[in-house]
Design a protein around this motif. Structure first.
Motif, PDB file in Angstrom:
ATOM      1  N   THR A 172       0.915  -1.154  -0.112  1.00  0.00           N
ATOM      2  CA  THR A 172      -0.010  -0.035  -0.007  1.00  0.00           C
ATOM      3  C   THR A 172       0.821   1.342   0.052  1.00  0.00           C
ATOM      4  OG1 THR A 172      -2.037   1.274   1.019  1.00  0.00           O
ATOM      5  CG2 THR A 172      -0.134   0.328   2.351  1.00  0.00           C
ATOM      6  N   ALA A 173       0.306   2.513  -0.292  1.00  0.00           N
ATOM      7  CA  ALA A 173       0.959   3.781  -0.268  1.00  0.00           C
ATOM      8  C   ALA A 173       0.065   4.817  -0.042  1.00  0.00           C
ATOM      9  CB  ALA A 173       1.549   3.899  -1.810  1.00  0.00           C
ATOM     10  N   PRO A 174       0.634   5.905   0.388  1.00  0.00           N
ATOM     11  CA  PRO A 174      -0.183   7.062   0.686  1.00  0.00           C
ATOM     12  C   PRO A 174      -1.288   7.457  -0.324  1.00  0.00           C
ATOM     13  CG  PRO A 174       2.077   7.643   0.680  1.00  0.00           C
ATOM     14  CD  PRO A 174       2.099   6.258   0.236  1.00  0.00           C
ATOM     15  N   SER A 175      -0.799   7.149  -1.671  1.00  0.00           N
ATOM     16  CA  SER A 175      -1.886   7.847  -2.720  1.00  0.00           C
ATOM     17  C   SER A 175      -1.325   7.370  -4.003  1.00  0.00           C
ATOM     18  CB  SER A 175      -1.815   9.176  -2.948  1.00  0.00           C
ATOM     19  OG  SER A 175      -0.462   9.834  -3.326  1.00  0.00           O
ATOM     20  N   GLY A 176      -2.171   7.485  -5.137  1.00  0.00           N
ATOM     21  CA  GLY A 176      -1.648   7.189  -6.546  1.00  0.00           C
ATOM     22  C   GLY A 176      -2.473   5.826  -6.938  1.00  0.00           C
ATOM     23  N   THR A 193     -16.934   1.429   0.834  1.00  0.00           N
ATOM     24  CA  THR A 193     -17.912   2.006  -0.065  1.00  0.00           C
ATOM     25  C   THR A 193     -17.373   1.276  -1.409  1.00  0.00           C
ATOM     26  OG1 THR A 193     -16.987   3.849  -0.437  1.00  0.00           O
ATOM     27  CG2 THR A 193     -18.676   4.005   1.041  1.00  0.00           C
ATOM     28  N   ALA A 194     -18.113   1.156  -2.443  1.00  0.00           N
ATOM     29  CA  ALA A 194     -17.822   0.496  -3.718  1.00  0.00           C
ATOM     30  C   ALA A 194     -16.965   1.891  -4.523  1.00  0.00           C
ATOM     31  CB  ALA A 194     -18.984   0.088  -4.393  1.00  0.00           C
ATOM     32  N   GLY A 195     -15.948   1.548  -5.243  1.00  0.00           N
ATOM     33  CA  GLY A 195     -15.451   2.540  -5.992  1.00  0.00           C
ATOM     34  C   GLY A 195     -14.553   1.808  -7.198  1.00  0.00           C
ATOM     35  N   ASP A 196     -13.771   2.603  -7.804  1.00  0.00           N
ATOM     36  CA  ASP A 196     -12.811   2.042  -8.939  1.00  0.00           C
ATOM     37  C   ASP A 196     -11.486   1.374  -8.638  1.00  0.00           C
ATOM     38  OD1 ASP A 196     -14.748   3.368 -10.801  1.00  0.00           O
ATOM     39  OD2 ASP A 196     -13.517   5.276 -10.598  1.00  0.00           O
ATOM     40  N   ALA A 197     -11.066   1.661  -7.461  1.00  0.00           N
ATOM     41  CA  ALA A 197      -9.923   0.941  -6.963  1.00  0.00           C
ATOM     42  C   ALA A 197      -9.760   0.860  -5.502  1.00  0.00           C
ATOM     43  CB  ALA A 197      -8.569   1.846  -7.437  1.00  0.00           C
ATOM     44  N   PRO A 198      -9.375  -0.099  -5.101  1.00  0.00           N
ATOM     45  CA  PRO A 198      -9.132  -0.566  -3.384  1.00  0.00           C
ATOM     46  C   PRO A 198      -8.195   0.430  -2.949  1.00  0.00           C
ATOM     47  CG  PRO A 198      -8.153  -2.147  -4.663  1.00  0.00           C
ATOM     48  CD  PRO A 198      -8.705  -1.631  -5.674  1.00  0.00           C
ATOM     49  N   SER A 199      -8.711   1.037  -1.824  1.00  0.00           N
ATOM     50  CA  SER A 199      -8.191   2.038  -1.098  1.00  0.00           C
ATOM     51  C   SER A 199      -8.240   2.165   0.186  1.00  0.00           C
ATOM     52  CB  SER A 199      -8.026   3.455  -1.789  1.00  0.00           C
ATOM     53  OG  SER A 199      -9.349   3.859  -1.720  1.00  0.00           O
ATOM     54  N   PHE A 200      -7.695   2.935   1.379  1.00  0.00           N
ATOM     55  CA  PHE A 200      -8.098   3.271   2.450  1.00  0.00           C
ATOM     56  C   PHE A 200      -7.412   4.641   2.953  1.00  0.00           C
ATOM     57  CE2 PHE A 200      -4.056   1.741   3.621  1.00  0.00           C
ATOM     58  CZ  PHE A 200      -3.628   2.397   4.837  1.00  0.00           C
ATOM     59  N   ALA A 201      -7.920   5.249   3.740  1.00  0.00           N
ATOM     60  CA  ALA A 201      -7.585   6.422   4.390  1.00  0.00           C
ATOM     61  C   ALA A 201      -7.976   6.453   5.730  1.00  0.00           C
ATOM     62  CB  ALA A 201      -7.939   7.759   3.660  1.00  0.00           C
ATOM     63  N   VAL A 234      -6.408   5.251 -10.509  1.00  0.00           N
ATOM     64  CA  VAL A 234      -5.890   6.026  -9.454  1.00  0.00           C
ATOM     65  C   VAL A 234      -6.924   5.875  -8.242  1.00  0.00           C
ATOM     66  CG1 VAL A 234      -5.646   8.283  -8.436  1.00  0.00           C
ATOM     67  CG2 VAL A 234      -4.946   7.747 -11.016  1.00  0.00           C
ATOM     68  N   ALA A 235      -6.349   5.522  -7.266  1.00  0.00           N
ATOM     69  CA  ALA A 235      -7.104   5.309  -5.925  1.00  0.00           C
ATOM     70  C   ALA A 235      -7.622   6.556  -5.179  1.00  0.00           C
ATOM     71  CB  ALA A 235      -6.306   4.296  -4.833  1.00  0.00           C
ATOM     72  N   ALA A 236      -8.973   6.291  -4.674  1.00  0.00           N
ATOM     73  CA  ALA A 236      -9.463   7.517  -4.021  1.00  0.00           C
ATOM     74  C   ALA A 236      -8.531   7.811  -2.621  1.00  0.00           C
ATOM     75  CB  ALA A 236     -10.627   7.395  -3.414  1.00  0.00           C
ATOM     76  N   GLY A 237      -7.944   6.742  -2.123  1.00  0.00           N
ATOM     77  CA  GLY A 237      -7.090   7.084  -0.882  1.00  0.00           C
ATOM     78  C   GLY A 237      -5.666   6.335  -1.024  1.00  0.00           C
ATOM     79  N   GLY A 238      -5.020   5.738  -0.045  1.00  0.00           N
ATOM     80  CA  GLY A 238      -3.948   4.792  -0.133  1.00  0.00           C
ATOM     81  C   GLY A 238      -4.391   3.651  -1.049  1.00  0.00           C
ATOM     82  N   PRO A 239      -3.824   3.395  -2.230  1.00  0.00           N
ATOM     83  CA  PRO A 239      -4.301   2.146  -2.765  1.00  0.00           C
ATOM     84  C   PRO A 239      -3.626   0.892  -1.999  1.00  0.00           C
ATOM     85  CG  PRO A 239      -2.393   3.305  -3.955  1.00  0.00           C
ATOM     86  CD  PRO A 239      -2.937   4.251  -2.617  1.00  0.00           C
ATOM     87  N   VAL A 240      -4.373  -0.337  -2.096  1.00  0.00           N
ATOM     88  CA  VAL A 240      -4.001  -1.491  -1.449  1.00  0.00           C
ATOM     89  C   VAL A 240      -4.071  -2.269  -2.808  1.00  0.00           C
ATOM     90  CG1 VAL A 240      -4.796  -3.219  -0.212  1.00  0.00           C
ATOM     91  CG2 VAL A 240      -5.672  -1.196   0.474  1.00  0.00           C
ATOM     92  N   CYS A 241      -2.752  -2.815  -2.922  1.00  0.00           N
ATOM     93  CA  CYS A 241      -2.307  -3.723  -4.156  1.00  0.00           C
ATOM     94  C   CYS A 241      -1.783  -4.867  -3.994  1.00  0.00           C
ATOM     95  CB  CYS A 241      -1.244  -2.598  -4.771  1.00  0.00           C
ATOM     96  SG  CYS A 241      -1.576  -0.933  -4.802  1.00  0.00           S
TER      97      CYS A 241
END
Length: 187
Positions: free
Chosen positions: A95-99, A144-152, A171-178
Motif C-alpha cells: 500500500t502507499a499514501p496515494s496513487g 464503499t464501492a469504487g474504482d480501486a481498492p484504497s483506504f484512508a 488512481v485510488a481515492a485514498g492509499g491504494p491497496v495493491c
C-alpha cells in the motif's frame, strides 16, 4: 543499545496484539548495519524493512509491504551479537499514501497483479486484507464501492465495484491497496 532495546520492546508489544496469520505494515528504508566480526567491523547501508509502529512518527509517506517480525541475532556497531527483531516480507500485498497500484508496486520493485488486486471486491475483503496483513491499518467502518481498492481510515475505505474493469493504472481515492505479485491472500 538502549534505543535498539526499546524498539525491540515496542515491536514485541505490537506483536503480542497481532493474532495468528496477521502481519504488520512495513516500509523499506536505508539503514546502517554492522558487518564483520569484533575488531574487523564495518558499517554498511542496506535497505531494511521497518514496521509502521517503529516509524509512525514519520507518518505515512512511503509504500508499505506486509511483513512479519522475527526474533534473531544481529550485530551491534562493534559487531557483537545482540538480540534483534528483523522483519521479512510475507506476501505480495503493498500500500502507499496515494496513487495507483502500477506505481506502488514498481516503487518496491514488483509488478501489479490486476486480478489479485481486483479480488478486493467487498468491504469484507478489504477489511480482511488490512486487518490480516497491515496491522495497525484499518477502515473502522464498512467500505464503499469504487474504482480501486484504497483506504484512508474512517469512512474513506473503498473496494473494487467492478473487478472486470479494474486496471493497475486506476488512481485510488485514498492509499491504494495493491497485489504486487502472485501471493496475495484475501483472508
Amino acid at each position: 543499545m538502549k534505543v535498539m532495546m526499546l524498539l525491540g520492546l515496542i515491536v514485541a508489544a505490537a506483536m503480542a496484539a497481532v493474532g495468528k496469520g496477521q502481519n504488520l505494515a512495513c516500509s523499506r528504508k536505508l539503514y546502517e548495519v554492522a558487518q564483520g566480526t569484533p575488531g574487523s567491523c564495518t558499517l554498511v547501508t542496506i535497505p531494511v524493512l521497518r514496521t509502521f509502529i517503529e516509524e509512525s512518527a514519520l507518518g505515512f509517506s512511503e509504500p508499505f509491504q506486509s511483513c512479519e517480525v522475527l526474533s534473531a541475532s544481529c550485530l551491534d556497531s562493534s559487531c557483537n551479537s545482540i538480540a534483534c527483531t528483523p522483519n521479512i516480507a510475507t506476501n505480495d500485498w503493498a500500500t502507499a499514501p496515494s496513487g495507483n497500484c502500477a506505481d506502488t508496486c514498481a516503487s518496491i520493485g514488483k509488478v501489479c497483479n490486476a486480478a489479485g488486486t481486483a479480488a478486493i471486491d467487498s468491504s469484507t475483503a478489504l477489511e480482511s486484507v488490512l486487518s490480516n496483513y497491515f496491522v495497525p491499518f484499518s477502515c473502522g467502518v464498512p467500505a464503499t464501492a469504487g474504482d480501486a481498492p484504497s483506504f484512508a481510515g474512517g469512512a474513506n475505505c473503498v473496494y473494487v465495484s467492478d473487478p472486470a474493469a479494474y486496471t493497475c493504472n486506476t488512481v485510488a481515492a485514498g492509499g491504494p491497496v495493491c497485489c504486487c505479485g502472485s501471493d496475495c491472500p484475501v483472508s
